[in-house]
Design an enzyme around this catalytic site. Structure first.
Site, mmCIF file in Angstrom:
data_model
loop_
_atom_site.group_PDB
_atom_site.id
_atom_site.type_symbol
_atom_site.label_atom_id
_atom_site.label_comp_id
_atom_site.label_asym_id
_atom_site.label_seq_id
_atom_site.Cartn_x
_atom_site.Cartn_y
_atom_site.Cartn_z
ATOM 1 N N LYS A 67 -4.785 -1.273 -8.184
ATOM 2 C CA LYS A 67 -3.558 -0.593 -7.750
ATOM 3 C C LYS A 67 -2.971 0.336 -8.819
ATOM 4 O O LYS A 67 -2.259 1.283 -8.493
ATOM 5 C CB LYS A 67 -2.500 -1.617 -7.327
ATOM 6 C CG LYS A 67 -2.809 -2.286 -5.992
ATOM 7 C CD LYS A 67 -1.661 -3.203 -5.587
ATOM 8 C CE LYS A 67 -1.908 -3.789 -4.219
ATOM 9 N NZ LYS A 67 -0.743 -4.548 -3.731
ATOM 10 N N GLY A 245 5.040 -14.840 5.582
ATOM 11 C CA GLY A 245 4.431 -13.816 4.733
ATOM 12 C C GLY A 245 3.469 -12.865 5.435
ATOM 13 O O GLY A 245 3.338 -11.701 5.039
ATOM 14 N N GLN A 252 3.221 -3.531 6.179
ATOM 15 C CA GLN A 252 2.761 -2.596 5.133
ATOM 16 C C GLN A 252 1.590 -1.794 5.680
ATOM 17 O O GLN A 252 1.434 -0.611 5.385
ATOM 18 C CB GLN A 252 2.494 -3.263 3.777
ATOM 19 C CG GLN A 252 1.351 -4.290 3.709
ATOM 20 C CD GLN A 252 -0.033 -3.664 3.701
ATOM 21 O OE1 GLN A 252 -0.194 -2.516 3.287
ATOM 22 N NE2 GLN A 252 -1.024 -4.392 4.188
#
Ligand code: ATR
Length: 281
Positions: A67, A245, A252
């Site tokens: 990332k 979660g 996203q």
């Protein structure tokens, strides 16, 4: 047009992203594919990225451990990705490779979907537990969304202070250690667990106790394996509302898909379906 999309990271063979994005392509009535492009530590990262660039893929997701490593290979960064310092979505547009971070916005979208009223009361007091990459994205998105009090509790104070620096003047942030956070729990309306504590195979651990959580509060855990963590169980037993979660994972992805295709797909029943997939694992 046919969209060529995928995911880079390691290890990613069991990623849920192909399932999610192939469903999105169908929902949006678009032609395309979403592939797993695993890059392991023996591969040359530069060569692998060059191959994707030459192929002119439309976009890709980026996960652990790349990332941050991807950033020097991009032409532009979205402001949120720039503040967070990590990219999880890359798009090829107008001859340029641009990086975004959809994790924090994805979390806020998932919260807004399930608890719209909690999201419109910007005076709600928020506690983020943990100060890693996920906490950073979530803190940034909540602060940008206008929440006025977002505290951070972490084992290592310096990591929490690094995140608090992202704050904007309209957001106040206190840094707490885990013991202080446990004592202050009754004062929060939204508690967000962002550490890996409680993840399989250590599903019997909790980062802090929720015995004194406020009855009307909302408790999120970004861990989704297991889907119902011990932290969420404790929250529910004590009367709080719980927020799973795996919904962050879906939202996203929804935002990433919007960046690639300009289509906003609805999640509909995908959260229930994903829950079944995860429970079967
Ligand atoms: P991610 O990028 O997925 O958010 P990360 O960067 O590894 O993951 O962040 C992990 C977070 O979980 C950190 O806040 C870490 O605390 P430290 O900053 O003190 O390292 C926290 N964490 C991990 N294991 C923990 C444990 N056993 N107890 C308390 N906090 C823990």
């Amino acid at each position: 047009m046919k969209y060529t999309l995928g995911l880079i990271g390691f290890p990613i063979k069991h990623s849920l992203s192909p399932w999610i994005h192939e469903r999105f392509l169908k929902k949006a009535n678009l032609n395309g594919s979403y592939s797993i492009w695993e890059i392991n530590s023996n591969d040359s990262f530069t060569e692998k990225i060059e191959v994707l660039k030459k192929r002119q893929v439309n976009g890709f997701n980026v996960t652990v451990p790349y990332k941050q490593k991807i950033i020097p290979y991009l032409d532009e960064l979205d402001p949120a990705a720039n503040r967070i310092g990590a990219v999880n979505t890359v798009v090829y547009q107008n001859g340029k490779w641009k990086g975004y971070n959809t994790d924090g916005v994805g979390y806020v979208r998932s919260l807004e979907h399930k608890f719209p009223e909690a999201c419109s009361s910007k005076n709600n007091r928020i506690l983020i537990v943990g100060a890693g990459g996920a906490a950073r994205g979530i803190y940034d998105a909540l602060a940008q969304n206008g929440f006025r009090q977002i505290d951070i509790a972490n084992r290592t104070a310096v990591n929490a202070y690094e995140i608090a620096k992202l704050g904007i003047t309209s957001t106040k942030t206190n840094v707490l250690n885990l013991e202080e956070a446990q004592k202050s729990i009754p004062g929060y309306d939204i508690v967000i667990q962002t550490t890996s504590v409680g993840m399989k195979p250590k599903q019997n651990s909790v980062v802090l106790s929720l015995d004194h959580v406020k009855e009307t509060s909302i408790v999120s855990d970004i861990v989704y394996q297991p889907i119902r963590t011990k932290f969420l169980n404790q929250a529910e037993v004590n009367g709080a509302f719980i927020h799973y979660g795996h919904t962050m994972l879906l939202y996203q992805a929804q935002y990433a898909f919007e960046i690639w295709t300009n289509s906003l797909v609805s999640i509909d029943h995908m959260d229930d379906e994903l829950q079944l997939i995860l429970e079967g694992r």
